[in-house]
Design a protein around this motif. Structure first.
Motif, PDB file in Angstrom:
ATOM      1  N   SER A 260       0.806  -1.228   0.000  1.00 37.80           N
ATOM      2  CA  SER A 260       0.000   0.000   0.000  1.00 37.80           C
ATOM      3  C   SER A 260       0.840   1.279   0.000  1.00 37.80           C
ATOM      4  O   SER A 260       0.324   2.351  -0.309  1.00 37.80           O
ATOM      5  N   THR A 261       2.111   1.170   0.343  1.00 36.81           N
ATOM      6  CA  THR A 261       2.950   2.368   0.436  1.00 36.81           C
ATOM      7  C   THR A 261       4.210   2.312  -0.415  1.00 36.81           C
ATOM      8  O   THR A 261       4.798   3.348  -0.719  1.00 36.81           O
TER       9      THR A 261
ATOM     10  N   LYS B  14       3.764   7.160  -2.999  1.00 36.38           N
ATOM     11  CA  LYS B  14       3.518   7.775  -4.296  1.00 36.38           C
ATOM     12  C   LYS B  14       3.149   6.693  -5.300  1.00 36.38           C
ATOM     13  O   LYS B  14       3.771   5.635  -5.335  1.00 36.38           O
ATOM     14  N   SER B  15       2.149   6.968  -6.116  1.00 37.70           N
ATOM     15  CA  SER B  15       1.736   6.009  -7.136  1.00 37.70           C
ATOM     16  C   SER B  15       2.553   6.209  -8.404  1.00 37.70           C
ATOM     17  O   SER B  15       2.749   7.340  -8.860  1.00 37.70           O
ATOM     18  N   LEU B  16       3.035   5.093  -8.966  1.00 35.47           N
ATOM     19  CA  LEU B  16       3.764   5.149 -10.236  1.00 35.47           C
ATOM     20  C   LEU B  16       2.815   4.924 -11.415  1.00 35.47           C
ATOM     21  O   LEU B  16       2.784   5.713 -12.352  1.00 35.47           O
ATOM     22  N   HIS B  17       2.081   3.819 -11.371  1.00 36.04           N
ATOM     23  CA  HIS B  17       1.194   3.452 -12.471  1.00 36.04           C
ATOM     24  C   HIS B  17       0.011   2.665 -11.933  1.00 36.04           C
ATOM     25  O   HIS B  17       0.056   2.144 -10.818  1.00 36.04           O
ATOM     26  N   GLN B  18      -1.019   2.554 -12.762  1.00 34.50           N
ATOM     27  CA  GLN B  18      -2.076   1.579 -12.541  1.00 34.50           C
ATOM     28  C   GLN B  18      -1.780   0.430 -13.489  1.00 34.50           C
ATOM     29  O   GLN B  18      -1.968   0.532 -14.696  1.00 34.50           O
ATOM     30  N   ALA B  19      -1.267  -0.671 -12.943  1.00 36.04           N
ATOM     31  CA  ALA B  19      -0.785  -1.765 -13.786  1.00 36.04           C
ATOM     32  C   ALA B  19      -1.915  -2.511 -14.455  1.00 36.04           C
ATOM     33  O   ALA B  19      -1.752  -3.060 -15.556  1.00 36.04           O
ATOM     34  N   MET B  20      -3.079  -2.579 -13.795  1.00 37.89           N
ATOM     35  CA  MET B  20      -4.222  -3.336 -14.327  1.00 37.89           C
ATOM     36  C   MET B  20      -5.490  -2.822 -13.675  1.00 37.89           C
ATOM     37  O   MET B  20      -5.438  -2.076 -12.683  1.00 37.89           O
TER      38      MET B  20
END
Length: 486
Positions: A163-164, A377-383
Motif C-alpha cells: 500500500s505504500t 507515491k503512485s507510479l502506475h495503474q498496472a491493471m
C-alpha cells in the motif's frame, strides 16, 4: 630624485594591482576548479574531520564512526555489515560511496544546506553541520529472515509494503562487510582487490542491480495483459491451447511438466504453470497490450530510484510472434530485477496500483529535527482493480493447492507464483528458482507484505532447483517475519 621615487611608487602600485588581480583570479574565478582538484586534500580532510551521520533501522543505527586520530580522522563502521550492505553500501576514504551512503551523502556528511539552523548560515559562518540521520523503511526482523533464508546461496530477496511502497527487506547474497573498505591502510586495497576479483561478486547488489529471466513468475504480467485486453474474458473457460504448442513460424515445440494443460483454463494454467497455455496467450494478446501492461508494472523504466538507481527491467519493444510467446513465459530477452518482481506481486495485492518503492522513510538533523519525509507515491495503474482481484484468487490457489504450497502460512491468506528460469547457451545453466508472493493476516484489511525471491545456486543439482522448492520456503519465512513485525 623625486622622479625616481615616483617611478618606484608607480611600479610598486602596478605590482600590488597585479597581486590583487591574481588573488581575485585564484579566489574567485579558479576557486571551483581548485576546490575540485584531486590533488587538493583539504576537502577530504574536512569531510572526515567529524563523525558521519548514521543510517537507522527500526530507530537504531546500523552505522557508526571511529576516531583514528589520523589526518582523515573518522572512519565508517558498520553493525551487522554483511546483513545491511545492500542497503547501506560503503563509505570509504579511498573508494568513495555506494547505495544509501552515496544517495544520502549530503545528509550523512553534513553538507546539505537544509541541516543549517538558518538559510545561508554556513555560507556566512563557514561552519560545518553535524552529519544528519537517514531513517530507513527496513524492518530488522524481515531483513534477518531474508538473509537467513538465503543462507549464503547466490540470490536476492525484496519485501515491500504493497500500500505504500516501503521496502521492508533488501538482501543480496553472498554479501560482504563494508567496514573492511574504511580507512587508508594497505589492507583496504587488498580487500578491494579481493572483493572485485571474487567470482561470487559479493559487492553486486543482486536485488536492484542484477536482472534475471523471470521464468513463470512473469505469467502474472501475461495474465493481467490477457484479462485487461479481453483476450480472456472468463478465467475458467477453455483456452484452446494445444499440447505441445508450436511457436508461430518455427518448428520449436513447447511442452509442460504437468498434465492437464491441453485447452486448460487460465485458472488451471496459472495454478500449475502451463507453458503452452501462456505462450499462446501472449501471442493471442498481442505485442501492444503485452508491452503496455509490462510498462505499467515498471518494465523498461531506466529512471527508477529508491533513492539508489535501479537497473531497468526489460521487455522487448519489437518481437515476432515466436519471440513474444517465449517472452510471455518469462524467457527470450525478458529480464527483471528482484525489486521489479516484488513490485509486480505488490500491484496484485494493492488492487492493481504500483506504488513507488522507497528505502528512506525520512531524514533528520543529528538531534532529530525532520529534514525531509518520503510518503507513498503512485507510479502506475498496472491493471484494472477487477483484474487484480482475479489474480489474487489465482495466486491464492497456487499456494493452497498448486505449485506454491511450500509458502502456505496457517491462519494467513497467501498468494504466490513459482518460476524456474532457464538460462545459458541452449539453457545449459543451472536454472534460477523464483517465487513471488503476498500475504494478508486474517485481522488485516489488506495484504501487508509482497515478496520476490530469486535463488541462483550454481552448486545445486538441476533437478533440485524449482521456485516452489528452493524459493518458496524463503518467501514464507520473510512473510511470517513481516506479519509479526507490522
Amino acid at each position: 630624485m623625486t622622479r625616481y621615487i615616483r617611478h618606484a611608487a608607480a611600479f610598486c602600485a602596478l605590482l600590488l594591482i597585479a597581486l590583487l588581480i591574481n588573488a581575485t583570479r585564484v579566489q574567485v574565478f579558479q576557486a571551483d576548479s581548485l576546490d575540485a582538484n584531486q590533488a587538493n586534500r583539504r576537502n577530504a580532510i574536512v569531510r572526515f574531520a567529524q563523525p558521519r551521520g548514521d543510517i537507522m533501522v527500526d530507530g537504531r543505527p546500523v552505522t557508526g564512526s571511529k576516531d583514528t586520530g589520523e589526518q582523515l580522522r573518522y572512519e565508517r563502521t558498520y553493525k551487522n555489515g554483511p546483513l545491511y550492505a545492500p542497503v547501506t553500501g560503503f563509505a570509504s576514504q579511498v573508494y568513495g560511496t555506494t547505495f544509501l551512503e552515496n544517495a544520502e551523502d549530503d545528509i550523512l556528511s553534513g553538507t546539505d544546506p537544509m541541516l543549517a539552523p538558518l538559510p545561508l548560515w554556513n555560507d556566512i559562518t563557514r561552519a560545518q553541520n553535524p552529519g544528519g540521520k537517514v531513517e530507513t523503511t527496513i524492518k530488522a526482523p524481515v531483513q534477518q529472515a531474508a538473509y537467513a533464508g538465503l543462507g549464503g546461496k547466490r540470490g536476492a530477496v525484496v519485501a515491500l509494503e504493497p500500500s505504500t511502497g516501503k521496502i521492508l527487506a533488501l538482501v543480496s547474497a553472498p554479501s560482504y562487510d563494508p567496514e573492511r573498505l574504511s580507512g587508508t591502510r594497505r589492507a583496504v586495497a587488498d580487500t578491494w582487490a579481493e572483493l572485485n576479483g571474487s567470482s561470487a561478486k559479493p559487492m553486486l547488489n543482486r536485488a536492484i542491480r542484477q536482472t534475471y529471466p523471470p521464468g513463470s513468475t512473469f505469467k502474472v504480467v501475461t495474465a493481467a495483459a490477457a484479462l485487461d485486453s479481453g483476450a480472456v474474458t472468463d478465467p475458467d473457460a477453455p483456452t484452446k491451447s494445444p499440447n505441445p504448442y508450436t511457436l508461430p513460424g518455427t518448428s520449436t515445440q513447447l511442452t509442460n511438466e504437468v498434465d492437464g494443460c491441453t485447452n486448460a483454463s487460465l485458472r488451471y494454467a496459472f495454478q500449475w504453470s502451463c507453458n503452452t497455455v501462456f505462450a499462446k496467450l501472449g501471442v493471442d494478446t498481442g505485442l501492444g497490450p503485452m508491452l503496455g501492461t509490462a510498462r505499467n508494472f515498471g518494465f523498461n523504466d531506466g529512471g527508477l530510484k529508491i533513492p539508489s538507481s535501479v537497473a531497468a527491467s526489460n521487455f522487448d519493444t519489437s518481437m515476432d510472434k515466436a519471440q513474444l510467446g517465449l517472452s510471455a513465459i518469462g524467457q527470450y530477452d525478458t529480464r527483471t530485477t528482484p525489486l521489479q518482481m516484488a513490485m509486480v506481486s505488490a500491484a496484485v495485492a494493492n488492487g492493481g496500483s504500483v506504488k513507488s518503492p522507497h528505502l528512506v522513510d525520512r531524514t533528520t538533523t543529528d538531534d532529530g529535527d525532520v529534514v525531509d519525509t518520503e510518503g507513498a507515491k503512485s507510479l502506475h495503474q498496472a491493471m484494472n482493480p477487477g483484474t487484480a482481484a482475479q489474480l489474487r484468487e489465482m495466486m491464492t490457489q497456487v499456494v493452497d493447492e498448486g505449485t506454491g504450497t511450500n509458502a502456505a502460512i496457517p491462519g494467513v491468506t497467501v498468494g504466490g507464483k513459482t518460476g524456474t528460469a532457464q538460462h545459458g547457451i541452449d539453457n545449459s545453466g543451472t536454472p534460477y528458482a523464483w517465487f513471488v508472493s503476498w500475504a494478508q493476516a486474517d485481522d488485516d484489511p489488506e495484504p501487508s507484505v509482497a515478496v520476490a525471491v530469486v535463488v541462483e545456486d550454481a552448486a545445486a543439482d538441476r533437478g533440485d532447483i524449482s521456485g516452489g522448492g528452493s524459493a518458496a520456503p524463503i518467501a514464507k519465512a520473510v512473510m511470517e517475519a513481516a506479519i509479526r513485525a507490522r
